[in-house]
Write a protein that holds these residues in place. Structure first.
Motif, short mmCIF file in Angstrom:
data_model
loop_
_atom_site.label_atom_id
_atom_site.label_comp_id
_atom_site.label_asym_id
_atom_site.label_seq_id
_atom_site.Cartn_x
_atom_site.Cartn_y
_atom_site.Cartn_z
N HIS A 90 32.69 30.08 51.36
CA HIS A 90 31.79 29.48 52.36
C HIS A 90 30.62 28.79 51.68
N SER A 99 38.14 26.08 57.38
CA SER A 99 37.87 27.44 57.82
C SER A 99 38.77 28.39 57.05
N ARG A 112 36.35 35.40 59.76
CA ARG A 112 36.52 33.94 59.71
C ARG A 112 35.24 33.30 59.23
N ARG A 113 35.35 32.36 58.30
CA ARG A 113 34.21 31.59 57.82
C ARG A 113 34.56 30.12 57.97
N THR A 114 33.67 29.35 58.63
CA THR A 114 33.96 27.96 58.95
C THR A 114 32.82 27.06 58.52
N ARG A 120 34.67 24.88 64.01
CA ARG A 120 34.46 26.22 64.55
C ARG A 120 34.68 26.24 66.06
N CYS A 192 42.28 23.55 58.61
CA CYS A 192 41.41 22.40 58.82
C CYS A 192 42.08 21.48 59.84
#
Length: 613
Positions: A90, A99, A112-114, A120, A192
């Protein structure tokens, strides 16, 4: 980040204006959804195989129906090991439209990291958020679910998704395995928008998954690692069943899983945990199956000591309920190897006595299919209901409806993978079954369990309702049946009775270990039938993973590397220097890996093995 439980939104997609129509389905997807023939060159084999599974699961191709659960282990070892890796990604990609998603072994999103807000928001609309399930059975072809089904890294792009709401995306999923037990721990998925996808998407996923596995190893205690080393040493020295355990880990070798039933394993574990560990211990023990054994146990030193035990069987189990008469053909399944015949006779005998049973075996061995075949042979007029663990108690009113049905039901019931249920659901299920077993004595129930599961109190209470246990052998233990099974699956899929595998192709198939068992073999056959219409499947028609055989068990990352080398050699016409350049590795490295993975000249100089896309 807080994501409320909701289905796909009808709100505006930030990637598309309100007046821009949805993109039309790709030709291959459109033909498949319309039940028209799909040319093998029009879609990649793994994607076509996934579409077929999605269709078999009756996944809605127009609406997304991802289930939501709120009792996931959001603070478990996997999440703790993955968090620094996800944080690093991230930080490295703060403004990128990417993400990174972490799921458990069932496909439920844990973290989850976006990068960008528009991505997101889009992922929230398609429920790719913590708590939601992305297994193929729910949402069809996607980077998470298809990775779980195939056991391999998977890239899914735009129209390759089975469900319409996902076709704006591209995703790459990589399996994460526990470095101590080798069990599937979860999936690392990088997602993505499709226009932003590039060749690095899969590489990012592979690198992140490798980092998580390394951190899982670091999270493993020194005690666990020492126990693992002692277990491997003992397994290599002896052909007897070996059991290794400490407070957190239980390991059984293949022999133990093959010859010790569930009740015998539970009895041995109780015996080992209750025995003093200060010195080597041996003694004889009677097992619930009727077998008698001598247990040789010793302590594994450490801050929290473990135990290694060798089990020497003195007398076999007494199985008076199993007929010694030859088993007749069962509908829908094939096999004549002695272990398999014994297994079939056991299930038939217990079914004839209406004794509830548990079937134990590795995933993909055909436990549910065997029960279904025995029941159909016994009473073809009665429907066999199969309930997966993921279905238990999810819908509102499930318990009440199921109780009413079981109190009246005459046909058999199969509970699949009960070990995956939470303790609370196991307790509720035990109470329900205990009630209906008395109220409806005509009901027959079978439960399936994967090997190596340490039964907690809740699972132990449930298994007490199933006094009989049957071991279903893995495919590698009945390799002589592989020819019959492979040709049976081939004829099922092609609908042509003359379809067959050539001797050369069968020779290659028999050299594999088949960790995914019959399920893995079925997917290979599906991929082959998507590549050729020939009545005879030759060695050249097999996918790369079937043409290179290793001298040792490979990790998932090594398996992906091996397949990449086979494919690159094929594309380079067998020229190893050119294949090395295409892979970005040195010529010395590719020569070393060809030897290490035992790829040989067949894969690099034979007929084309290229995957069609």
């Amino acid at each position: 980040m807080t994501v409320r439980r909701r289905g796909p939104s009808q709100s505006e997609d930030p990637r598309r204006s309100a007046t821009t129509p949805e993109p039309p389905p790709g030709p291959a997807r459109r033909h498949f959804l319309g039940d028209a023939p799909v040319e093998s060159a029009a879609v990649r084999g793994p994607i076509l195989a996934s579409w077929r599974r999605s269709s078999d699961y009756r996944v809605d191709s127009e609406a997304l129906n991802a289930p939501y659960v709120d009792d996931l282990d959001f603070q478990g070892v996997l999440v703790r090991a993955a968090s620094p890796v996800l944080d690093h990604l991230h930080d490295e990609l703060p403004d990128q439209p990417v993400s990174v998603v972490l799921t458990d072994h069932r496909g439920y999103v844990l973290d989850r990291r976006t990068g960008r807000p528009e991505l997101r928001d889009h992922l929230d609309r398609v429920c790719l958020a913590p708590g939601f399930g992305y297994a193929e059975r729910f949402v069809g072809t996607n980077g998470i679910g298809t990775t779980l089904e195939s056991g391999q890294a998977t890239f899914v792009y735009e129209q390759e998704h089975f469900t319409g709401p996902l076709i704006d995306l591209a995703c790459a999923g990589v399996p994460i395995h526990d470095p101590i037990t080798g069990e599937l721990a979860g999936v690392l998925d990088v997602t993505c928008f499709a226009p932003d996808a590039g060749p690095m998407l899969k590489a990012v996923a592979v690198g992140a998954a490798r980092g998580i596995q390394e951190r899982l190893l670091n999270h493993s205690s020194a005690n666990d690692i020492t126990l693992m080393q002692e277990y491997l040493h003992a397994s290599h020295r002896s052909r007897d069943p070996i059991i290794a355990l400490n407070a957190d880990v239980l390991m059984l070798n293949r022999k133990a899983q093959q010859v010790l039933g569930a009740q015998d394993q539970v009895r041995l574990l109780e015996h080992l945990r209750d025995s003093p560990r200060q010195r080597p211990m041996s003694g004889e023990l009677d097992l619930p199956s009727g077998a008698r054994c001598r247990v040789y146990a010793r302590q594994v030193p450490g801050r929290e000591p473990g135990t290694i035990a060798r089990i020497h069987l003195l007398a076999p189990a007494v199985e008076p309920v199993i007929s010694s008469a030859p088993t007749g053909p069962l509908p829908g399944i094939v096999g004549s190897e002695p272990l398999w015949r014994h297994c079939c006779r056991a299930v038939e005998g217990h079914r004839g006595r209406n004794a509830w049973i548990s079937l134990e075996g590795e995933p993909g061995t055909g436990k549910s299919s065997l029960v279904r075949a025995v029941c159909r042979a016994n009473r073809p007029d009665r429907h066999v209901r199969i309930v997966d663990a993921d279905e238990v108690g999810i819908e509102r009113g499930w318990w009440e409806r199921t109780r009413s049905e079981l109190l009246e039901r005459q046909g058999p019931l199969v509970l699949r993978a009960v070990h995956r249920l939470s303790a609370s659901k196991l307790t509720e299920l035990t109470c329900l079954l205990d009630e209906v077993k008395t109220a409806n004595p005509a009901l027959w129930v079978a439960a399936t369990v994967d090997p190596g599961v340490v039964p907690g109190p809740a699972l132990h209470a449930l298994r007490a309702l199933f006094p009989q246990s049957v071991q279903v052998p893995p495919l590698r233990h009945r390799i002589d049946d592989l020819e019959a099974i492979a040709n049976h699956l081939l004829r099922q899929l092609t609908k042509r009775p003359e379809s067959t595998f050539s001797p050369e192709a069968l020779h290659l198939l028999k050299r594999r270990h088949w960790p995914g068992n019959i399920t893995e073999l079925r997917e290979v056959v599906r991929e082959v039938t998507g590549r050729t219409r020939s009545a005879t499947i030759t060695a050249a028609d097999l996918p790369p993973q079937c043409t290179s055989q290793s001298r040792r068990v490979l990790t998932p990352i090594e398996s992906m590397e091996r397949d990449a080398i086979v494919t690159s050699l094929d594309e380079a016409g067998g020229n190893r220097a050119r294949a090395a350049r295409n892979l970005g590795i040195s010529r010395a490295t590719i020569y070393r890996k060809i030897t290490d993975y035992d790829i040989g000249d067949r894969a690099s100089s034979g007929p084309s093995l290229r995957r069609k896309s």
